[in-house]
Design an enzyme around this catalytic site. Structure first.
Site, PDB file in Angstrom:
ATOM      1  CB  THR A 248      -0.555   0.074   1.427  1.00 34.46           C
ATOM      2  OG1 THR A 248      -0.198  -0.179   2.636  1.00 34.46           O
ATOM      3  CG2 THR A 248      -1.781  -1.321   1.297  1.00 34.46           C
TER       4      THR A 248
ATOM      5  CE  LYS B 290       0.504  -3.197   3.026  1.00 35.66           C
ATOM      6  NZ  LYS B 290      -0.119  -2.369   4.423  1.00 35.66           N
TER       7      LYS B 290
ATOM      8  CB  THR C 237      -2.154  -2.444   8.161  1.00 27.43           C
ATOM      9  OG1 THR C 237      -4.006  -1.791   8.787  1.00 27.43           O
ATOM     10  CG2 THR C 237      -1.906  -1.859   6.675  1.00 27.43           C
TER      11      THR C 237
ATOM     12  CD  GLU D 287       3.179   5.411   6.181  1.00 28.87           C
ATOM     13  OE1 GLU D 287       2.383   4.610   6.244  1.00 28.87           O
ATOM     14  OE2 GLU D 287       2.562   5.921   7.422  1.00 28.87           O
TER      15      GLU D 287
ATOM     16  CG  ASN E  72       0.028   8.419   8.050  1.00 27.95           C
ATOM     17  OD1 ASN E  72      -0.383   7.087   7.334  1.00 27.95           O
ATOM     18  ND2 ASN E  72       1.399   7.985   8.450  1.00 27.95           N
TER      19      ASN E  72
ATOM     20  CB  SER F  27     -11.442   8.399   5.405  1.00 29.49           C
ATOM     21  OG  SER F  27     -11.868  10.085   5.445  1.00 29.49           O
TER      22      SER F  27
END
Lengths: 412, 412
Positions: free
Chosen positions: B156, B182, B201, B284, B407, B412
């Site tokens: 992702t 991942k 995740t 990230e 982030n 969304s």
């Protein structure tokens, strides 16, 4: 008695003088040593951080409060150096400043209540504090300007001075409370009683002129702190120096008794609530102040546990920074909080917008409307767990690039 | 057998084919549905997140592993939609894809192991998965390119594909493990057994061609996960979909027994360790990979508790982003971890530089030298508590403005 009236008073409690000077501890060169003196002494109650690593002034302050039974004549605060993780030399340096301040302001050494805030781990420059005590004595006074100078000198990364005032009318006599706070980062106070480890970077001083015993003050302070300073978080980092001190000079002549207790407690809660809000509102890099209203919980403790998981979630906090109604992250954080609940019973609203209803995205969810609610400086997220009747309100904020910049640059 | 030799093998385990196609679930338009098929089936062991809010595929995957006793023929993964907080319709959609995949790849529906990763709370587009099953069947194969296509499709926010290989030589037969992972955000896996709530995740698939029972595989998987995936944190956010699956096709003909267990377990740990490192390294916005080596603890659990408090402290993480040797923040975070210790017994080193010794700043502290150590991409902070013999190594990273940007923007 209305809340607004309580907060509108401009008068300061009698029995105290305040002052501040520049001692060269802050890199900025601003005023950095502040003092408050109760010439006739005051009774006090203190709460300190529950962090196990505590600054020297917390160690010393705890002992002083124990040895005097809560009697305080001088509050001596410096900003720019936290005197934490400085070992026995740090404690010795703190005691040295208390002894000198006691001599200067005419009290016994353990009636001096010391506080420090700033960088951790750097040897404490006691000599800089000692050198300015004569000047401090010269500049002290009882005007609002003097009180504000105290509030400004204790600031570190704060961008605004934080003060709140309230008073209670008792048969024509105004009993006053003046609260001062500092804190903008390392804010997740976990304050406990005077026994046990303590330490943090939120400093709060509550001066009042009611006449009360230390034991009575402790009974009022703990509930006021629980729903104010213990219900906020900026970054989840519980400091090593956090301190809340409530003092009562008795100079109003009004006693804390069965009749005055409730209005005085309410005024105290208002002052604490106002200061707690100001702290979050001035949080490092804060763009949005978010109230997490957790309802339908089995207990208030469980509601708070869920609020804290969300308030400490980098993913929730970054979503708030862009006004993104990413309720999935809220639910995920609640899910790892350790509190048992069933997503199928949960309802979430952001401001007035329903976003999640009984386990699925709300049929009434309108992304743009929710996004608009979150563009306000200040809004509430309500999460109903559908389990019981308990609830809590917890105040927190978003996580921004500015927060990272401030704390990457605040060098040791 | 040397570690390097184990990791250098290029061979893939026999008994599996892999493939991936574009189904239009990822906004980027990249490949987003991946499949791994064991034509003759495989025995498996799975661990899922301990988050109480779990994605539909975790609910379904747990039931399938229970109903088949760990038998798996098809692993069906999509990226772009986590199918989480989607209620009963989400579970129905997941089951629908399993039934269709079982028909397409010739197995019973509960031998399909589903996973999803991506945005939470958005209704799951099962029809997009159903539509690409025929194409998936066409593109499957057993070459490294096929295996890599699987690894790429499940990404992702990952910037790099994450794979690791190892093999064990048993009497001239090469027993192989191929691991795929991942995960770049919402990374603080807390994986538990197959019973109990689960969700996250981080997705990890470990394919091997040893012959083993599911019960044996579970015994190997848990310790391997505890010191790899359960010992890393990027942001402290435990996902609702985290899944680790270990499969054994048996196609090598070599049995897991008293003789082969230890070398196979070591190879498995190496693969898990390599993938865990790759996940943090690709975290990230990560600028620095930091190993927290907590020593001198009473128990490994207490060592880990302290490591986690530090790994989740925004103040520690932002200091790392600017290579600031602010050990006071390390000590403060350890102080609120809940583990009892005495700062006067603590020693801290950053890389080879002593910074804190027995309660005070080290006499040998050289700020520039410590700063230089922290400019490396990868370094170790050692905190010795001076309490006992237990220790842990926990892998984490800094918090950067880039993390916040990623982030805040992942809408969304």
């Amino acid at each position: 008695m209305e809340n607004e009236q309580i907060l509108k008073t401009q008068g300061l409690p009698q029995g105290f003088v305040w002052g501040a000077v520049k001692a060269g501890i802050k890199v900025s060169g601003n005023a950095d040593v502040a003092v408050a003196v109760a010439a006739k002494g005051a009774n006090g109650a203190a709460m300190f951080t529950k962090n196990q690593v505590v600054a020297a002034p917390v160690t010393v302050g705890r002992r002083h409060m124990a040895s005097t039974g809560g009697r305080v004549s001088v509050v001596l605060v410096n900003a720019g150096n936290a005197n934490c993780a400085t070992g026995q030399p740090g404690v010795d340096a703190c005691v040295q400043t208390c002894v000198a301040a006691a001599e200067r302001f005419h009290c016994i050494f353990d009636e001096v209540f010391p506080s420090s805030t700033g960088i951790i781990g750097v040897p404490f420059p006691a000599e800089k504090v000692l050198a300015v005590l004569p000047e401090l004595e010269q500049v002290m006074g009882a005007t609002p300007e003097h009180a504000d100078s105290f509030a400004q000198a204790i600031m570190t990364t704060d961008t605004k001075m934080k003060v709140a005032r309230a008073s209670v009318d008792v048969d024509g006599v105004e009993v006053r409370i003046f609260g001062v706070a500092k804190g903008a980062g390392m804010i997740h106070p976990q304050l406990g009683g005077p026994v046990g480890p303590a330490h943090a970077t939120m400093l709060v001083y509550l001066f009042s002129d009611i006449a009360a015993e230390s034991e009575q003050l402790r009974g009022l302070l703990e509930p006021a702190v629980e729903r104010s300073f213990n219900s906020i978080s900026i970054d989840g980092d519980t400091s090593t120096n956090d301190t809340v001190l409530l003092l009562a000079s008795g100079a109003s002549g009004v006693k804390l008794d069965a009749r005055t207790q409730e209005p005085f407690a309410n005024a105290l809660k208002l002052v604490c609530g106002s200061l707690a809000y100001q702290i979050v509102d001035d949080g490092e890099g804060v763009g949005h102040v978010v109230t997490l209203h957790i309802t339908g919980a089995r207990t208030e403790a469980e509601a708070k546990q869920i609020a804290k998981a969300i308030a400490h979630s980098p993913l929730c906090k970054t979503a708030w920074s862009s006004a993104d109604p990413n309720w999935g992250r809220l639910l995920a954080a609640a899910g790892y909080s350790g509190v048992a609940f069933d997503p199928a019973l949960v309802n979430i609203t952001i401001g007035a917008q329903p976003v999640f209803e009984l386990g699925v995205r709300s049929a009434a969810f309108q992304k743009e409307a929710a996004h608009a609610e979150m563009q306000a400086r200040d809004y509430t997220i309500t999460i109903d767990l559908g389990l019981g009747e308990a609830e809590c309100r917890f105040l927190t904020c978003d996580l921004t690039e500015e927060y990272v910049r401030i704390n990457a640059d605040y060098s040791s």
